[in-house]
Design a protein around this motif. Structure first.
Motif, mmCIF file in Angstrom:
data_model
loop_
_atom_site.group_PDB
_atom_site.id
_atom_site.type_symbol
_atom_site.label_atom_id
_atom_site.label_comp_id
_atom_site.label_asym_id
_atom_site.label_seq_id
_atom_site.Cartn_x
_atom_site.Cartn_y
_atom_site.Cartn_z
ATOM 1 N N GLY A 109 -48.785 11.710 23.787
ATOM 2 C CA GLY A 109 -48.131 12.897 23.645
ATOM 3 C C GLY A 109 -47.906 13.276 22.600
ATOM 4 N N CYS A 110 -46.491 14.445 22.622
ATOM 5 C CA CYS A 110 -46.789 15.094 20.985
ATOM 6 C C CYS A 110 -45.665 14.232 19.846
ATOM 7 C CB CYS A 110 -46.370 16.043 21.325
ATOM 8 S SG CYS A 110 -46.242 17.522 19.542
ATOM 9 N N GLN A 111 -45.371 13.402 21.047
ATOM 10 C CA GLN A 111 -44.664 11.784 20.024
ATOM 11 C C GLN A 111 -45.714 11.415 18.835
ATOM 12 O OE1 GLN A 111 -42.611 8.881 22.527
ATOM 13 N NE2 GLN A 111 -44.955 8.226 23.069
ATOM 14 N N GLU A 115 -47.716 12.859 17.399
ATOM 15 C CA GLU A 115 -48.494 13.631 16.490
ATOM 16 C C GLU A 115 -47.483 14.585 15.650
ATOM 17 O OE1 GLU A 115 -51.593 16.405 16.896
ATOM 18 O OE2 GLU A 115 -53.042 14.981 19.083
ATOM 19 N N ILE A 116 -46.621 15.202 15.577
ATOM 20 C CA ILE A 116 -45.448 15.445 15.436
ATOM 21 C C ILE A 116 -44.379 14.400 14.967
ATOM 22 C CG2 ILE A 116 -43.292 17.268 15.221
ATOM 23 C CD1 ILE A 116 -45.443 18.495 15.224
ATOM 24 N N GLY A 117 -44.053 13.873 15.566
ATOM 25 C CA GLY A 117 -43.402 12.329 15.420
ATOM 26 C C GLY A 117 -43.561 11.843 14.394
ATOM 27 N N THR A 145 -43.331 15.290 25.188
ATOM 28 C CA THR A 145 -44.725 15.874 25.166
ATOM 29 C C THR A 145 -45.771 16.675 24.942
ATOM 30 O OG1 THR A 145 -43.841 17.626 26.810
ATOM 31 C CG2 THR A 145 -43.263 15.665 28.149
ATOM 32 N N CYS A 146 -46.882 16.468 25.480
ATOM 33 C CA CYS A 146 -48.297 17.581 24.219
ATOM 34 C C CYS A 146 -47.789 18.669 25.947
ATOM 35 C CB CYS A 146 -49.612 16.272 23.845
ATOM 36 S SG CYS A 146 -50.268 18.040 23.572
ATOM 37 N N ASP A 147 -47.749 19.729 25.973
ATOM 38 C CA ASP A 147 -48.664 20.474 26.591
ATOM 39 C C ASP A 147 -48.803 22.030 26.125
ATOM 40 O OD1 ASP A 147 -45.884 21.387 25.430
ATOM 41 O OD2 ASP A 147 -44.826 21.452 27.651
ATOM 42 N N PRO A 148 -49.742 22.332 25.428
ATOM 43 C CA PRO A 148 -49.647 23.754 25.009
ATOM 44 C C PRO A 148 -50.619 24.457 25.967
ATOM 45 C CG PRO A 148 -52.042 22.211 23.931
ATOM 46 C CD PRO A 148 -50.726 20.942 24.850
#
Ligand code: SF4
Length: 454
Positions: free
Chosen positions: A337-339, A341-343, A379-382
């Motif tokens: 999930g996005c944690q 990447e951005i995290g 989460t990752c939800d592009p």
């Protein structure tokens, strides 16, 4: 293994979905070597997340560029477009930049809904001769941050993690605990530790030159972001770029929070460049590529200033923290999930900012921990499979959290209860528990709520 390549010059919009397939195409050209003259067709199959969001992330195009054996640095926008036009309209690709072969988008790029067993981002390349005999094949995994492994390499890596320890180096850093122990024994901060670690693999000049090149490209990307060629981002969302307007309106006012507008401007400008498929620095991924340069621009323009030594210290610290996430968890949105990447980017930036402002290793690790703690579960939800909504704004929030985390850690007087190693472990466990819908598949979250707009 050196950590310098936690930062690499890549192209947008995604390190795992664009840069990874491009590098895979380069690797396949190398594998074909002296067989290139016999090849008449290449078949590429994208699996799992690469298939589900591959079109929005340009994975199909990236494979075509990769099969031309071109690197991200060589691929300016004009060359990207001319190769794709020739492939789609002229139905030809120049394999390894050496031999023209026929190409059919429909037949030669296959989007499979199946997931390969070792990672969410798998792809397979096959080369055939004129009689449809298979000449070569390879399965690749794009494991995040533009790192690509063959099936064998990933299997070995997974087995090694479980069974044996790889060859020992004099300076080993496998956890934040190791980093703290080494720093306290030697009287180093995280940047000094990372520098000594890198000297095991690179010369002083190589480290300095690499860091300066990365910083120069980061600043160039920001400049390009406020002077874009087109006012709209590519793709079905038809998003208007916001950095140009922000840059025209922004000014330093007496509002003490006006600084936040600058942080948003830096992040949006850089993330929009990534979304447009242009050159960026993968840091540690493309989706999160604006967090670290934004914090650096904030320090340069509004805080301590940025001498050459601070640039090097910042990047060395950030890459060391990034390596802990890569080793012990994941930097892939498709895996955690996005944690992840951005995290991870926010955590790297927080430790780096604290270090260049004078923090010792414990304070810097606390800054890194706090930045990740408040990205847990992201989460990752592009939307539309594009790296635009929510990704662009998310970079600004990642940078703001990094700055807050660094400042909070530096003014803290109590002992933190949660360690950086605890939070890295928690992020990975949370990522493993996360429903597949929220791991770069565009099957859940904002991607489905807003499916009507794309
Ligand atoms: S939501 Fe986060 S992880 Fe997913 S593509 Fe966007 S930036 Fe990358």
């Amino acid at each position: 293994m050196s950590n310098l390549n936690i930062f690499k010059i890549g192209i947008g919009p995604s390190s795992s979905h664009t840069l990874g397939p491009l590098i895979g195409g380069n690797m396949f050209c190398a594998k074909l070597k002296d067989k290139i003259n016999k090849v008449e067709r290449i078949e590429s199959t994208l699996y799992g997340s690469l298939s589900l969001t591959g079109k929005g992330h340009l994975s199909d195009r990236a494979i075509i560029w990769g099969l031309h054996n071109l690197t991200p640095k060589e691929l300016d926008f004009t060359l990207q477009e001319s190769i794709i036009n020739r492939a789609l309209k002229g139905r030809k690709i120049k394999l390894a930049n050496k031999k023209d072969i026929d190409f059919s988008y429909k037949k030669d790029i296959i989007f499979s809904k199946t997931f390969l067993p070792l990672h969410q981002n798998g792809f397979e390349l096959k080369a055939f001769d004129g009689d449809s005999n298979l000449l070569e094949q390879e399965i690749y995994y794009s494991i995040g941050g533009g790192f690509v492994l063959t099936q064998n390499e990933l299997e070995k890596q997974k087995n090694n993690k479980q069974k044996t320890k790889s060859k020992k180096m004099p300076l080993e850093i496998n956890s934040a605990k190791d980093a703290i122990k080494l720093c306290e024994a030697k009287g180093w901060n995280l940047a000094q530790l990372s520098y000594e670690y890198e000297l095991q693999f690179n010369t002083k000049e190589e480290i300095r030159n690499y860091c300066f090149e990365i910083w120069e490209v980061m600043q160039e990307v920001y400049y390009n972001g406020i002077h874009p060629k087109s006012l709209y981002l590519p793709g079905k969302l038809e998003l208007k770029r916001r950095a140009v307007g922000l840059n025209e309106r922004i000014s330093l006012t007496s509002d003490p929070l006006g600084i936040i507008d600058f942080i948003s401007l830096y992040a949006i400008a850089i993330a929009e460049e990534n979304a447009s498929g242009a050159m960026v620095v993968t840091a540690p991924t493309n989706g999160a590529c604006a967090v670290i340069p934004t914090v650096m621009l904030y320090l340069k323009n509004h805080n301590v200033g940025f001498s050459d030594e601070r640039v090097i210290d910042f990047l060395l610290t950030a890459m060391l923290i990034g390596s802990l996430y890569k080793k012990n968890a994941s930097i892939s949105g498709a895996e955690a999930g996005c944690q992840a990447e951005i995290g991870s980017a926010s955590s790297m930036a927080a430790a780096a900012m604290a270090t260049v402002m004078g923090a010792n290793v414990r304070v810097a690790c606390n800054a890194a921990e706090a930045a990740m703690e408040h990205h847990l579960g992201l989460t990752c939800d592009p939307v539309g499979g594009l790296v635009q909504i929510p990704c662009i704004e998310r970079n600004a929030f990642g940078a703001i959290k990094a700055i807050s985390a660094a400042r909070m850690a530096m003014s803290r007087k109590s002992t933190p209860k949660v360690s950086l190693d605890d939070i890295i472990k928690t992020m990975y466990e949370t990522g493993k528990d996360m429903n597949i819908k929220y791991k770069e598949t565009s099957l859940g979250g904002l991607a489905t709520t807003l499916s009507n707009i794309c």
